[in-house]
Design an enzyme around this catalytic site. Structure first.
Site, PDB file in Angstrom:
ATOM      1  N   SER A  48       0.812  -1.214   0.000  1.00  0.00           N
ATOM      2  CA  SER A  48       0.000   0.000   0.000  1.00  0.00           C
ATOM      3  C   SER A  48       0.844   1.262   0.000  1.00  0.00           C
ATOM      4  O   SER A  48       0.298   2.357   0.127  1.00  0.00           O
ATOM      5  CB  SER A  48      -0.913  -0.008   1.229  1.00  0.00           C
ATOM      6  OG  SER A  48      -0.136  -0.232   2.397  1.00  0.00           O
ATOM      7  N   THR A 154      -1.519   3.697   4.838  1.00  0.00           N
ATOM      8  CA  THR A 154      -0.521   4.713   4.513  1.00  0.00           C
ATOM      9  C   THR A 154       0.575   4.674   5.552  1.00  0.00           C
ATOM     10  O   THR A 154       0.288   4.392   6.713  1.00  0.00           O
ATOM     11  CB  THR A 154      -1.216   6.084   4.568  1.00  0.00           C
ATOM     12  OG1 THR A 154      -2.211   6.093   3.559  1.00  0.00           O
ATOM     13  CG2 THR A 154      -0.279   7.242   4.400  1.00  0.00           C
ATOM     14  N   THR A 172       1.683   6.906   0.281  1.00  0.00           N
ATOM     15  CA  THR A 172       0.731   5.813   0.064  1.00  0.00           C
ATOM     16  C   THR A 172       0.494   5.561  -1.421  1.00  0.00           C
ATOM     17  O   THR A 172       0.715   6.460  -2.244  1.00  0.00           O
ATOM     18  CB  THR A 172      -0.636   6.155   0.718  1.00  0.00           C
ATOM     19  OG1 THR A 172      -1.493   5.017   0.703  1.00  0.00           O
ATOM     20  CG2 THR A 172      -1.335   7.296   0.019  1.00  0.00           C
ATOM     21  N   ARG A 182      -8.714   9.259  -8.657  1.00  0.00           N
ATOM     22  CA  ARG A 182      -9.092   9.459  -7.254  1.00  0.00           C
ATOM     23  C   ARG A 182      -7.881   9.918  -6.434  1.00  0.00           C
ATOM     24  O   ARG A 182      -6.813   9.336  -6.506  1.00  0.00           O
ATOM     25  CB  ARG A 182      -9.631   8.156  -6.674  1.00  0.00           C
ATOM     26  CG  ARG A 182     -10.071   8.225  -5.208  1.00  0.00           C
ATOM     27  CD  ARG A 182      -8.994   7.724  -4.264  1.00  0.00           C
ATOM     28  NE  ARG A 182      -9.452   7.680  -2.871  1.00  0.00           N
ATOM     29  CZ  ARG A 182      -8.642   7.474  -1.830  1.00  0.00           C
ATOM     30  NH1 ARG A 182      -7.344   7.298  -2.026  1.00  0.00           N
ATOM     31  NH2 ARG A 182      -9.112   7.447  -0.608  1.00  0.00           N
ATOM     32  N   THR A 205      -4.646   7.588   8.601  1.00  0.00           N
ATOM     33  CA  THR A 205      -4.549   6.456   7.686  1.00  0.00           C
ATOM     34  C   THR A 205      -5.891   5.741   7.679  1.00  0.00           C
ATOM     35  O   THR A 205      -6.617   5.762   8.675  1.00  0.00           O
ATOM     36  CB  THR A 205      -3.432   5.471   8.072  1.00  0.00           C
ATOM     37  OG1 THR A 205      -3.428   4.392   7.120  1.00  0.00           O
ATOM     38  CG2 THR A 205      -3.601   4.896   9.462  1.00  0.00           C
ATOM     39  N   GLY A 206      -6.206   5.121   6.552  1.00  0.00           N
ATOM     40  CA  GLY A 206      -7.486   4.441   6.424  1.00  0.00           C
ATOM     41  C   GLY A 206      -8.239   5.036   5.241  1.00  0.00           C
ATOM     42  O   GLY A 206      -7.631   5.653   4.363  1.00  0.00           O
TER      43      GLY A 206
END
Ligand code: ASP
Length: 294
Positions: A48, A154, A172, A182, A205-206
């Site tokens: 990632s 990330t 990330t 995106r 992060t997420g």
């Protein structure tokens, strides 16, 4: 004065171990954070971030990153960059060598070439296999929200150096199988990262969209400025994310926030089922801590 560095997820241990070498040598927080991000960008087993990151819905790997210096509030960012592995360092170059904050896509890649960054193929046999295995298949029910278990995460690194200055870096490949074009929270100053020596540092992060609706990192730093503790500031951000989900009538996505107050005290909080852990390094040693879910 003592130094501290924190980084997202168990792979953050790689970051804090790389960063602590610089901090122990008395180097600035920003240098340490970028070295920490780069150690994960170079790790092909992290699907990632950087090399080995997963592609968008068409399979193209596009990276996002930003950096911020707490002393001067100078910052730089790149989004949707292909073929450049060290995007945190590239974000720093945007900060130092241009009058801009954010460069996008081809422009960011051309800038990287002009600055001597090598162009790389960022996929590995394993990352292509993982992309194939996890990609939405024809006939899958349409997803309103990114899959909470999907491949994303990330590396966000926050540090306070031995001079008392703060720095941060975030890198990330964004959400796997994202729509082309995106851009998430990670390369946006104030969303995925915000750092101010006078208040503190915060990162996320997420599922980036969750942070973007509330300007997560900036919100946390403004709480720190008011004297709220790092933990309470992160918890308040999670409460805002939960409230935003309730107001739009959708389940909340996985998102975690982490923060460092201006004295170097770390904290984190996340939404339910995020299972967020983060690494902390101080002169006394390295720890992996579990964030509480709210
Ligand atoms: N925040 C990143 C994004 O939305 C992904 C992650 O940290 O999991 O692009």
């Amino acid at each position: 004065m003592s130094w501290t560095v924190i980084a997202t997820w168990p792979f953050g241990e790689t970051s804090v171990r790389a960063a602590q070498v610089l901090l122990a040598a008395g180097l600035p927080a920003l240098d340490a954070c970028i070295a920490g991000a780069q150690a994960v960008e170079d790790d092909p087993t992290v699907n990632s971030v950087g090399y080995g990151g997963l592609g968008d819905v068409t399979g193209r790997v596009t990276l996002d990153a930003c950096v911020m210096d707490g002393k001067t509030l100078r910052c730089g960012a790149v989004a949707g960059v292909e073929n450049v592995r060290h995007v945190a360092a590239l974000a720093r170059r945007v900060m130092e060598a241009t009058k801009h904050v954010l460069l996008l896509g081809e422009g960011a890649r051309d800038f990287a070439v002009s600055q001597g960054f090598p162009l790389d193929n960022l996929t590995t046999a394993k990352s292509v296999e993982q992309w194939e295995k996890t990609r939405p298949k024809p006939g899958d029910p349409p997803q309103r929200m990114p899959d909470p278990a999907a491949d994303h995460d990330t590396v966000t690194v926050l540090a306070r150096d031995s001079s008392g200055h703060l720095g941060g870096a975030c890198s990330t490949s964004g959400l796997a199988h994202k729509l082309p074009g995106r851009v998430g929270d990670s390369p946006i100053i104030g969303q995925g990262l915000y750092v101010d020596d006078d208040a503190g540092a915060a990162g996320a992060t997420g599922v980036g969209e969750e942070s973007m609706r509330i300007c997560g990192s900036h919100y946390i730093v403004e709480q720190l400025r008011r004297g709220i503790s790092a933990l309470d500031a992160c918890v308040a951000a999670v409460a805002r994310v939960n409230d935003a989900a309730r107001r739009r009538g959708e389940p909340v996505g996985r998102i975690a926030f982490l923060a460092l107050d201006r004295f170097g005290n770390p904290a984190a909080a996340c939404t339910k089922t995020t299972g967020f852990r983060y690494a902390v390094a101080r002169p006394t040693g390295v720890e992996i801590l579990q964030a509480e879910e709210f």
